[in-house]
Design a protein around this motif. Structure first.
Motif, PDB file in Angstrom:
ATOM      1  N   UNK A 205      -4.518  -8.122   0.740  1.00 14.43           N
ATOM      2  CA  UNK A 205      -3.836  -7.882  -0.536  1.00 14.43           C
ATOM      3  C   UNK A 205      -4.533  -8.577  -1.700  1.00 14.43           C
ATOM      4  N   UNK A 206      -4.882  -9.840  -1.504  1.00 11.14           N
ATOM      5  CA  UNK A 206      -5.548 -10.579  -2.592  1.00 11.14           C
ATOM      6  C   UNK A 206      -6.905  -9.975  -2.903  1.00 11.14           C
ATOM      7  N   UNK A 207      -7.609  -9.533  -1.851  1.00  7.57           N
ATOM      8  CA  UNK A 207      -8.924  -8.925  -2.072  1.00  7.57           C
ATOM      9  C   UNK A 207      -8.786  -7.578  -2.789  1.00  7.57           C
ATOM     10  N   UNK A 208      -7.698  -6.844  -2.513  1.00  7.78           N
ATOM     11  CA  UNK A 208      -7.472  -5.569  -3.224  1.00  7.78           C
ATOM     12  C   UNK A 208      -7.358  -5.847  -4.739  1.00  7.78           C
TER      13      UNK A 208
ATOM     14  N   UNK B   5     -10.596  -3.646   1.676  1.00  3.02           N
ATOM     15  CA  UNK B   5     -10.039  -3.481   0.333  1.00  3.02           C
ATOM     16  C   UNK B   5     -10.794  -2.494  -0.576  1.00  3.02           C
ATOM     17  N   UNK B   6     -12.114  -2.528  -0.588  1.00  2.00           N
ATOM     18  CA  UNK B   6     -12.848  -1.607  -1.464  1.00  2.00           C
ATOM     19  C   UNK B   6     -12.600  -0.168  -1.032  1.00  2.00           C
ATOM     20  N   UNK B   7     -12.639   0.056   0.287  1.00  2.00           N
ATOM     21  CA  UNK B   7     -12.380   1.411   0.796  1.00  2.00           C
ATOM     22  C   UNK B   7     -10.948   1.840   0.457  1.00  2.00           C
ATOM     23  N   UNK B   8      -9.993   0.911   0.585  1.00  2.00           N
ATOM     24  CA  UNK B   8      -8.595   1.217   0.242  1.00  2.00           C
ATOM     25  C   UNK B   8      -8.479   1.657  -1.210  1.00  2.00           C
ATOM     26  N   UNK B   9      -9.125   0.909  -2.099  1.00  3.33           N
ATOM     27  CA  UNK B   9      -9.042   1.225  -3.532  1.00  3.33           C
ATOM     28  C   UNK B   9      -9.733   2.566  -3.816  1.00  3.33           C
ATOM     29  N   UNK B  10     -10.887   2.790  -3.192  1.00  2.00           N
ATOM     30  CA  UNK B  10     -11.573   4.078  -3.398  1.00  2.00           C
ATOM     31  C   UNK B  10     -10.689   5.239  -2.945  1.00  2.00           C
ATOM     32  N   UNK B  11     -10.025   5.074  -1.799  1.00  4.81           N
ATOM     33  CA  UNK B  11      -9.152   6.138  -1.290  1.00  4.81           C
ATOM     34  C   UNK B  11      -7.979   6.354  -2.243  1.00  4.81           C
ATOM     35  N   UNK B  12      -7.390   5.256  -2.722  1.00  2.00           N
ATOM     36  CA  UNK B  12      -6.247   5.374  -3.643  1.00  2.00           C
ATOM     37  C   UNK B  12      -6.667   6.153  -4.895  1.00  2.00           C
ATOM     38  N   UNK B  13      -7.826   5.805  -5.452  1.00  2.00           N
ATOM     39  CA  UNK B  13      -8.288   6.480  -6.678  1.00  2.00           C
ATOM     40  C   UNK B  13      -8.570   7.955  -6.419  1.00  2.00           C
ATOM     41  N   UNK B  14      -9.214   8.251  -5.287  1.00  2.00           N
ATOM     42  CA  UNK B  14      -9.562   9.644  -4.972  1.00  2.00           C
ATOM     43  C   UNK B  14      -8.299  10.485  -4.778  1.00  2.00           C
ATOM     44  N   UNK B  15      -7.277   9.909  -4.136  1.00  2.00           N
ATOM     45  CA  UNK B  15      -6.037  10.667  -3.906  1.00  2.00           C
ATOM     46  C   UNK B  15      -5.311  10.934  -5.217  1.00  2.00           C
TER      47      UNK B  15
END
Ligand SMILES: NC(=O)c1ccc[n+]([C@@H]2O[C@H](COP(=O)([O-])OP(=O)(O)OC[C@H]3O[C@@H](n4cnc5c(N)ncnc54)[C@H](OP(=O)(O)O)[C@@H]3O)[C@@H](O)[C@H]2O)c1
Length: 341
Positions: A18-21, A324-334
């Motif tokens: 979470x903190x890294x996100x 975290x980076x992959x999570x954020x990329x996925x969130x933005x793409x969705x």
């Protein structure tokens, strides 16, 4: 035109992921609107710094997902099972970092640079893969395109932060105790003493003697590469490193590919950095991967034990592109796909 801000709810905001996100959202300058931070009731009321100001941590409740564009769930499988349905019911897209939905039909497991097209179906719940599977898929996908991947044998060296903030605290405590001549306390999150030691078990052991992490690495690497029949076996080892997972990878190919051709392929690969001047002592190491959003690959050489074999070494920050980076990329793409309609 200014990009429309994205409303984000982050479950597990006080944890390692979470903190890294939050750091990734800052570093990538993501246009965020309202951010809601959720953790257990124990952490409710605490402040966490984000973009120069304090944000209050709340205990989760259904209303925390109202008006959110995307929820990032990083609080373990049980919490994901509880909150993902409520988030979706509130109209919120969900990216999940736990194992809760990774094997569910209709829930794509995605690394944008490898199988980003899996998002085109308009899934509203997407699973983030295991960090080692992310790293292996990024390094092996371009080599597969060049020479046809036939088999993979991998040994991993996984940092204690992969076991969450309690893993980090265990190594700190044990190292301090041993350096000061004290007997370390009973191990905590990691089953055995990890300071000045290696533990060849990551996750529960199955009846076949394969540890959970080893099975996950094999299954998710096959899935990400779209190679359900790929022969792959892993040995996962927890090592006394705080941040950054690593792996020694031995791969056999259908067609010949020499080390120089492999280096050429890896130089052009997305989210991969080739760091390979071993004669100068330049190769991937966890300390070089920290805060990097790429997988570092080096020590590329022929592997004489395999047909058309290559050996290489890689490292990835498990708290950046490994998660975290992959999570954020996925969130933005969705969110982008939904807004495009
Ligand atoms: N660390 C990694 O490298 C890594 C890599 C890939 C995937 N993951 C996955 O990411 C998730 C989080 O891992 P982590 O390493 O960040 O763990 P962590 O450091 O132990 O943090 C766990 C977080 O979840 C919160 N939490 C736990 N149970 C909750 C509940 N029932 N309701 C609300 N919040 C709850 C905790 O809140 P409190 O602080 O209030 O306890 C904390 O914020 C796990 O699913 C893990 O498998 C981690």
């Amino acid at each position: 035109m200014e990009p429309r801000p994205i409303a984000i709810t982050l479950l597990g905001a006080t944890g390692a992921v979470g903190r890294a996100v939050l750091e990734v959202l800052e570093d990538l300058d993501v246009p965020v609107g309202r951010v809601r931070l959720l953790a257990t009731a124990r952490s409710a009321g605490r402040d966490i710094e984000f973009r120069g100001g304090p944000l209050k941590v709340e205990a989760p409740g259904a209303e925390a997902f109202t008006g959110c564009d995307v929820a990032i769930l990083a609080a373990g499988a049980e919490a994901s099972r509880q909150w993902a349905p409520l988030a979706r019911a509130a109209g919120c897209l969900v990216v999940d970092d736990s194992s809760a939905f990774r094997r569910e039909a209709g829930v794509p497991l995605v690394v944008p640079e490898v199988n980003g097209a899996a998002l085109d179906g308009g899934a509203t719940l997407v699973a983030n893969p295991d960090p080692m599977a992310i790293a292996l898929a990024l390094a092996l996908n371009p080599l597969h395109a060049a020479a046809g991947l036939a088999r993979v044998v991998v040994a991993t060296y996984q940092a204690v932060s992969g076991a969450g903030h309690r893993g980090v605290e265990q190594l700190q405590r044990e190292a301090a105790d041993l350096m000061n001549g004290r007997e370390p306390a009973e191990p905590g999150r990691i089953r055995h003493r990890i300071a000045f030691n290696l533990v060849p078990q990551v996750g529960a052991l199955g009846a076949d003697g394969v540890a959970e992490e080893e099975a996950v690495i094999a299954r998710e690497t096959r899935q990400l590469l779209g190679l359900p029949g790929l022969a792959i076996s892993a040995t996962a080892v927890r090592v006394p490193v705080f941040y950054g997972h690593a792996a020694a990878v031995h791969a056999g190919f259908d067609r010949p590919i020499d080390a120089e051709a492999a280096r050429q392929v890896l130089r052009r690969a997305p989210a991969v950095k080739l760091i390979d001047r071993p004669e100068e002592g330049v190769y991937p190491m966890p300390m070089l991967a920290v805060n990097d959003d790429a997988v570092l690959v080096g020590r590329v050489r022929a592997d004489a034990a395999l047909v058309n074999g290559l050996a290489l070494f890689l490292t990835v920050d498990n708290l950046r592109k490994g998660g975290p980076t992959n999570l954020v990329q996925l969130a933005l793409a969705m969110v982008e796909r939904r807004r495009r309609g």
